[in-house]
Design a protein around this motif. Structure first.
Motif, PDB file in Angstrom:
ATOM      1  N   MET A 165       0.837  -1.191   0.000  1.00 39.55           N
ATOM      2  CA  MET A 165       0.000   0.000   0.000  1.00 39.55           C
ATOM      3  C   MET A 165       0.878   1.249   0.000  1.00 39.55           C
ATOM      4  SD  MET A 165      -2.821   1.044   2.789  1.00 39.55           S
ATOM      5  CE  MET A 165      -3.311   2.714   2.896  1.00 39.55           C
ATOM      6  N   LYS A 166       0.496   2.218  -0.785  1.00 39.16           N
ATOM      7  CA  LYS A 166       1.245   3.475  -0.843  1.00 39.16           C
ATOM      8  C   LYS A 166       0.992   4.309   0.402  1.00 39.16           C
ATOM      9  CE  LYS A 166       2.068   4.759  -5.580  1.00 39.16           C
ATOM     10  NZ  LYS A 166       1.763   5.702  -6.644  1.00 39.16           N
ATOM     11  N   ASP A 167       1.972   5.080   0.754  1.00 43.94           N
ATOM     12  CA  ASP A 167       1.883   6.032   1.843  1.00 43.94           C
ATOM     13  C   ASP A 167       1.559   7.400   1.247  1.00 43.94           C
ATOM     14  OD1 ASP A 167       3.469   8.180   3.568  1.00 43.94           O
ATOM     15  OD2 ASP A 167       3.016   6.485   4.868  1.00 43.94           O
ATOM     16  N   PHE A 168       0.794   8.213   1.952  1.00 44.32           N
ATOM     17  CA  PHE A 168       0.420   9.522   1.408  1.00 44.32           C
ATOM     18  C   PHE A 168       1.634  10.393   1.121  1.00 44.32           C
ATOM     19  CE2 PHE A 168       0.427  10.290   5.967  1.00 44.32           C
ATOM     20  CZ  PHE A 168       0.929  11.578   6.101  1.00 44.32           C
ATOM     21  N   LEU A 169       2.746  10.147   1.799  1.00 45.56           N
ATOM     22  CA  LEU A 169       3.956  10.930   1.571  1.00 45.56           C
ATOM     23  C   LEU A 169       4.665  10.548   0.272  1.00 45.56           C
ATOM     24  CD1 LEU A 169       5.357  10.933   5.206  1.00 45.56           C
ATOM     25  CD2 LEU A 169       4.235  12.825   4.018  1.00 45.56           C
ATOM     26  N   GLU A 170       4.297   9.411  -0.309  1.00 47.43           N
ATOM     27  CA  GLU A 170       4.929   8.942  -1.537  1.00 47.43           C
ATOM     28  C   GLU A 170       4.256   9.472  -2.797  1.00 47.43           C
ATOM     29  OE1 GLU A 170       4.784   4.699  -1.268  1.00 47.43           O
ATOM     30  OE2 GLU A 170       6.105   4.632   0.467  1.00 47.43           O
ATOM     31  N   ILE A 171       3.109  10.099  -2.657  1.00 50.47           N
ATOM     32  CA  ILE A 171       2.352  10.574  -3.826  1.00 50.47           C
ATOM     33  C   ILE A 171       2.956  11.879  -4.354  1.00 50.47           C
ATOM     34  CG2 ILE A 171       0.099  11.411  -4.616  1.00 50.47           C
ATOM     35  CD1 ILE A 171       0.084   8.462  -3.992  1.00 50.47           C
ATOM     36  N   GLU A 172       3.240  11.904  -5.643  1.00 48.17           N
ATOM     37  CA  GLU A 172       3.679  13.142  -6.273  1.00 48.17           C
ATOM     38  C   GLU A 172       2.426  13.886  -6.724  1.00 48.17           C
ATOM     39  OE1 GLU A 172       6.072  14.840 -10.126  1.00 48.17           O
ATOM     40  OE2 GLU A 172       6.407  12.754  -9.535  1.00 48.17           O
ATOM     41  N   VAL A 173       2.017  14.851  -5.932  1.00 51.02           N
ATOM     42  CA  VAL A 173       0.780  15.582  -6.213  1.00 51.02           C
ATOM     43  C   VAL A 173       1.069  16.635  -7.278  1.00 51.02           C
ATOM     44  CG1 VAL A 173      -1.026  17.027  -5.240  1.00 51.02           C
ATOM     45  CG2 VAL A 173      -0.078  15.157  -3.885  1.00 51.02           C
ATOM     46  N   LYS A 174       0.376  16.470  -8.426  1.00 52.99           N
ATOM     47  CA  LYS A 174       0.616  17.401  -9.524  1.00 52.99           C
ATOM     48  C   LYS A 174      -0.663  17.875 -10.205  1.00 52.99           C
ATOM     49  CE  LYS A 174       1.723  13.567 -12.630  1.00 52.99           C
ATOM     50  NZ  LYS A 174       1.665  12.413 -11.826  1.00 52.99           N
ATOM     51  N   ASP A 175      -1.793  17.224  -9.852  1.00 49.23           N
ATOM     52  CA  ASP A 175      -3.059  17.599 -10.463  1.00 49.23           C
ATOM     53  C   ASP A 175      -4.195  17.161  -9.541  1.00 49.23           C
ATOM     54  OD1 ASP A 175      -3.210  14.803 -10.836  1.00 49.23           O
ATOM     55  OD2 ASP A 175      -2.610  14.948 -12.931  1.00 49.23           O
ATOM     56  N   ARG A 176      -5.421  17.412  -9.974  1.00 49.62           N
ATOM     57  CA  ARG A 176      -6.579  17.092  -9.126  1.00 49.62           C
ATOM     58  C   ARG A 176      -6.673  15.601  -8.836  1.00 49.62           C
ATOM     59  NH1 ARG A 176     -12.114  16.226 -10.379  1.00 49.62           N
ATOM     60  NH2 ARG A 176     -11.628  16.647 -12.556  1.00 49.62           N
ATOM     61  N   GLN A 177      -6.394  14.773  -9.815  1.00 49.48           N
ATOM     62  CA  GLN A 177      -6.485  13.328  -9.631  1.00 49.48           C
ATOM     63  C   GLN A 177      -5.472  12.833  -8.591  1.00 49.48           C
ATOM     64  OE1 GLN A 177      -6.133  11.025 -13.217  1.00 49.48           O
ATOM     65  NE2 GLN A 177      -6.086   9.088 -12.128  1.00 49.48           N
ATOM     66  N   THR A 178      -4.234  13.277  -8.692  1.00 51.64           N
ATOM     67  CA  THR A 178      -3.231  12.820  -7.716  1.00 51.64           C
ATOM     68  C   THR A 178      -3.494  13.442  -6.347  1.00 51.64           C
ATOM     69  OG1 THR A 178      -1.667  14.492  -8.531  1.00 51.64           O
ATOM     70  CG2 THR A 178      -1.427  12.231  -9.378  1.00 51.64           C
ATOM     71  N   PHE A 179      -4.083  14.636  -6.315  1.00 51.73           N
ATOM     72  CA  PHE A 179      -4.467  15.210  -5.019  1.00 51.73           C
ATOM     73  C   PHE A 179      -5.558  14.359  -4.377  1.00 51.73           C
ATOM     74  CE2 PHE A 179      -7.087  17.840  -2.265  1.00 51.73           C
ATOM     75  CZ  PHE A 179      -6.129  18.391  -1.431  1.00 51.73           C
ATOM     76  N   SER A 180      -6.513  13.899  -5.172  1.00 47.25           N
ATOM     77  CA  SER A 180      -7.577  13.045  -4.654  1.00 47.25           C
ATOM     78  C   SER A 180      -7.006  11.740  -4.100  1.00 47.25           C
ATOM     79  CB  SER A 180      -8.589  12.755  -5.759  1.00 47.25           C
ATOM     80  OG  SER A 180      -9.595  11.900  -5.285  1.00 47.25           O
TER      81      SER A 180
END
Length: 84
Positions: A1-16
């Motif tokens: 499972m991914k950790d929220f700190l591993e997400i590269e937030v770059k758009d609305r979808q990745t923010f979601s």
């Protein structure tokens, strides 16, 4: 499972995706969060939104906290999980 700190937030979808993982982390690891109730979290959110520019100057100098992006929103939410 991914950790929220591993997400590269770059758009609305990745923010979601980030927000979903942030909630899952809270549900599983609430004891590790500095701010465990909504009032404390919102207070930390407000304070961290004023201080996030210091974080960027030290860690991500290429980012400007005054330019609203999905990444900035995600970083402020992350900061509010641990900001005192």
């Amino acid at each position: 499972m991914k950790d929220f700190l591993e997400i590269e937030v770059k758009d609305r979808q990745t923010f979601s995706e980030f927000a979903k993982l942030l909630l899952e982390d809270f549900e599983k690891n609430k004891e590790n969060w500095e701010n465990k109730n909504l009032g404390d979290f919102l207070e930390a959110l407000q304070r961290y939104s004023e201080d996030v520019d210091g974080y960027y100057k030290n860690v991500h100098p290429e980012l400007d906290a005054n330019v609203p992006t999905w990444r900035v929103f995600a970083d402020i939410l992350c900061g509010a999980t641990m900001y005192e």
